[in-house]
Design a protein around this motif. Sequence first.
Motif, mmCIF file in Angstrom:
data_model
loop_
_atom_site.group_PDB
_atom_site.id
_atom_site.type_symbol
_atom_site.label_atom_id
_atom_site.label_comp_id
_atom_site.label_asym_id
_atom_site.label_seq_id
_atom_site.Cartn_x
_atom_site.Cartn_y
_atom_site.Cartn_z
ATOM 1 N N MET A 100 41.059 39.931 47.403
ATOM 2 C CA MET A 100 42.515 39.989 47.551
ATOM 3 C C MET A 100 43.202 39.207 46.443
ATOM 4 S SD MET A 100 44.341 41.546 49.638
ATOM 5 C CE MET A 100 46.046 41.757 49.176
ATOM 6 N N TYR A 103 43.165 41.130 43.377
ATOM 7 C CA TYR A 103 44.138 42.217 43.412
ATOM 8 C C TYR A 103 45.527 41.691 43.022
ATOM 9 C CZ TYR A 103 47.281 45.873 44.783
ATOM 10 O OH TYR A 103 48.270 46.821 44.733
ATOM 11 N N TYR A 104 45.916 40.565 43.625
ATOM 12 C CA TYR A 104 47.250 40.003 43.349
ATOM 13 C C TYR A 104 47.409 39.604 41.892
ATOM 14 C CZ TYR A 104 48.944 39.476 48.182
ATOM 15 O OH TYR A 104 49.413 39.691 49.439
ATOM 16 N N ILE A 111 42.230 46.376 47.316
ATOM 17 C CA ILE A 111 42.787 45.502 48.342
ATOM 18 C C ILE A 111 41.733 45.373 49.431
ATOM 19 C CG2 ILE A 111 44.593 45.315 50.096
ATOM 20 C CD1 ILE A 111 46.266 47.213 48.309
ATOM 21 N N ASN A 118 45.439 39.403 55.903
ATOM 22 C CA ASN A 118 44.444 39.348 54.838
ATOM 23 C C ASN A 118 44.174 37.878 54.530
ATOM 24 O OD1 ASN A 118 45.673 38.336 52.304
ATOM 25 N ND2 ASN A 118 46.996 40.145 52.467
ATOM 26 N N MET A 193 52.450 45.120 50.439
ATOM 27 C CA MET A 193 51.343 45.592 51.263
ATOM 28 C C MET A 193 51.758 46.807 52.088
ATOM 29 S SD MET A 193 48.677 44.113 50.520
ATOM 30 C CE MET A 193 49.081 43.645 48.855
ATOM 31 N N LYS A 196 51.357 49.572 49.573
ATOM 32 C CA LYS A 196 50.010 49.852 49.070
ATOM 33 C C LYS A 196 48.983 50.083 50.171
ATOM 34 C CE LYS A 196 51.125 48.979 44.688
ATOM 35 N NZ LYS A 196 51.109 50.016 43.629
ATOM 36 N N GLU A 197 49.120 49.402 51.281
ATOM 37 C CA GLU A 197 48.100 49.517 52.328
ATOM 38 C C GLU A 197 48.306 50.756 53.183
ATOM 39 O OE1 GLU A 197 46.317 45.196 53.590
ATOM 40 O OE2 GLU A 197 48.182 45.792 54.546
ATOM 41 N N ASP B 361 45.669 52.203 43.224
ATOM 42 C CA ASP B 361 45.292 51.069 44.064
ATOM 43 C C ASP B 361 45.747 51.248 45.507
ATOM 44 O OD1 ASP B 361 47.935 50.947 43.314
ATOM 45 O OD2 ASP B 361 48.023 48.756 43.476
#
Lengths: 217, 372
Positions: A100, A103-104, A111, A118, A193, A196-197, B361
């Motif tokens: 994680m 990723y950041y 992710i 997370n 998030m 993206k999630e 991503d």
Amino acid sequence: MLEIRYVWEWPVRITHWVNVLCMLMLSITGFYIGSPFMTASETSQYIMGWMRLLHFVFAYLFTVSVLSRVAWMFLGNHHASWKAFFPWTTAEGRRNFVKMFRYYTFTGKKISYEVGHNPVAATAYLGIFMLFFFQIVSGFTLYGMYAPGGVWSGLTGWVLTLVGSQWLRLLHHGVMWLLIGFFINHFYSGWLMDVKERNGTMSGIFSGYRYIEPRDL
Amino acid sequence: MSLDPVSNPAAIPEEVLARAEARGINRRDFIRFCTMTTAALALPVTMVGRVAAAVADTRVPVIWVEYQSCSGDSEALLRANQPTAGEIILDLISLEYSEVVMAAAGHQAEEAKRQAAEKYRGKYLLVVEGSVPTGADGAYCTIGGHSAVEDCRKLVNGAFATICVGSCSSFGGIPAAAPNPTGAISVMEAVPGAPIVNLPGCPVNAENLTATIVHVLTFGKLPATDSLGRPKFAYGKRIHDNCERRGHFDAGQYAQTFGDVGHRQGHCLYQLGCKGPETFHNCPTIRYNEGASWPVMAGHGCIGCSEPGFWDTMSPFYRRLPKVPGFGIEDTADKIGIGLAAATAMAFGLHGVASCFRKGDAMEEDKVVREE
Ligand code: HEM
Ligand code: HEM
Ligand code: SF4
């Protein structure tokens, strides 16, 4: 098959939003206490009086809310548990934390797939809960000064011996800014998030539900 | 001379008044002194008689020593502009040794001190003014060839009780301020465990000293103290909670600079750095110089002079909060905070823009169904 999972039980959500309300009210009234940005034209007004009263009312509400959340750390599901705030104590948590974090910082593409917080967020929340406790303890210490020998000054006298009232005020004031800084980050990360999630990060803190693909876990 | 009952509300017995008068104390002054001191001690008015009886004919031997001090506390007591408190207290006590007022000097004075300490061993009250330096083996302050530490230990241990007047003997005060070049400490630190009461303030309020002595005379023991050794009757309330400007504080009326409209109208001095909210002292009720005035009444914010380490912890005196370490003197906590918030917002804003252009991503790509 995508599943709808009930992740954030109601005490987690209620305490979250009560905390947000308290944070807003305590920051506005606290900022006024620190530097009164409105001045009264008549002595019969009571601006600072109300600001302080509101600060103390929301301070009590905030304390009850934070303590309730702490109780739920022992009563709620495993996502709400106190253990969730120490992700790096397990090998998997450490792995996901690195994933994680990379990723950041744009050094990794993936992710970590989580049902609850997370690992990076959970670590931040641990820090935030520490700041919450700090504000509560320092706040009630300052509050107790109006009545030496009273209940609050009896409970918090050791803080003044340790820090001294002026430094305590500065720290109480400074932590407000740290919390505001956290909030900016927090709001941004929530948005990121959510985008993206694609599993309902944001709506989860309102509804409690998140959309999880068990195959990807 | 007959007394109207109004001016002797506690009905001090005639016989006690006569005894005081026999010692040359004016009865009106005596009644006023006893009543005011009883009030200062936060005792009920019914105790006035007992206070009067105790002070009417006792004389307690007092040794008053000075170490690292400016003599401001002696001045506060001796320069009282009305006869009452100052004179009566000098009448109440028998001042065996005091550098500021005694006639003797040199070996003669030292001999007087030694003899008094011997003669009244366990009976005398010791008043200490000034801090005790411990650096360079105590060389920074010596009296008659002895270091202040030695002198202080000996006198405190031989005393019935010790009263520390002023912030220096109580907490180290200005000599102990950073970087404390002389290694100054308070009397309590120099002689731990001894019966000591602290009357901090810069200078001590003479009325609190009088009241403390009267308490000892009346009850035979030191008054009840808080965790810092300060008597509760004088240091049990915050200045801010008894301040005459408190109404302006609650209303939201503040002086922003010295001499502005708010300042001229007597508004609250909070914004000028008043430390009343952090300071425990009875200045607003007792005031200084027989009730003449006190700093906030005179238009200057409290600087917290009676709090431990005030020179370091209460400064800057014209700012509410201490200077944030590592930042310039003009940077307030709020300026730094706004800077922090702006930097955070900027950093995450950039992060967000970069993240928007990031490809591949997002999760669950295979589940996405695009609507027509
Ligand atoms: C996260 C929550 C909180 C924030 C952001 C906050 C913020 C602030 C700020 C900025 C000040 C002004 C400090 C100064 O410049 O002197 C202040 C003062 C104060 N706060 Fe808080 N506070 C919080 C929680 C609490 C709590 C839980 C209490 C408990 C009672 C409390 C009690 C006080 C008191 C007594 C003062 C001083 C008021 C006065 O002197 O009139 N605060 N707060
Ligand atoms: C518009 C305002 C806010 C939104 C939309 C929001 C959103 C969220 C979301 C989506 C989560 C769950 C995150 C996850 O899955 O890891 C969360 C958790 C959390 N948020 Fe916020 N938040 C807001 C304001 C705040 C503020 C102001 C604070 C405190 C300063 C705060 C403190 C927390 C904490 C401590 C958690 C962990 C909750 C727990 O486990 O009990 N939030 N928030
Ligand atoms: S002048 Fe000082 S002590 Fe008085 S109300 Fe204002 S802040 Fe409090």
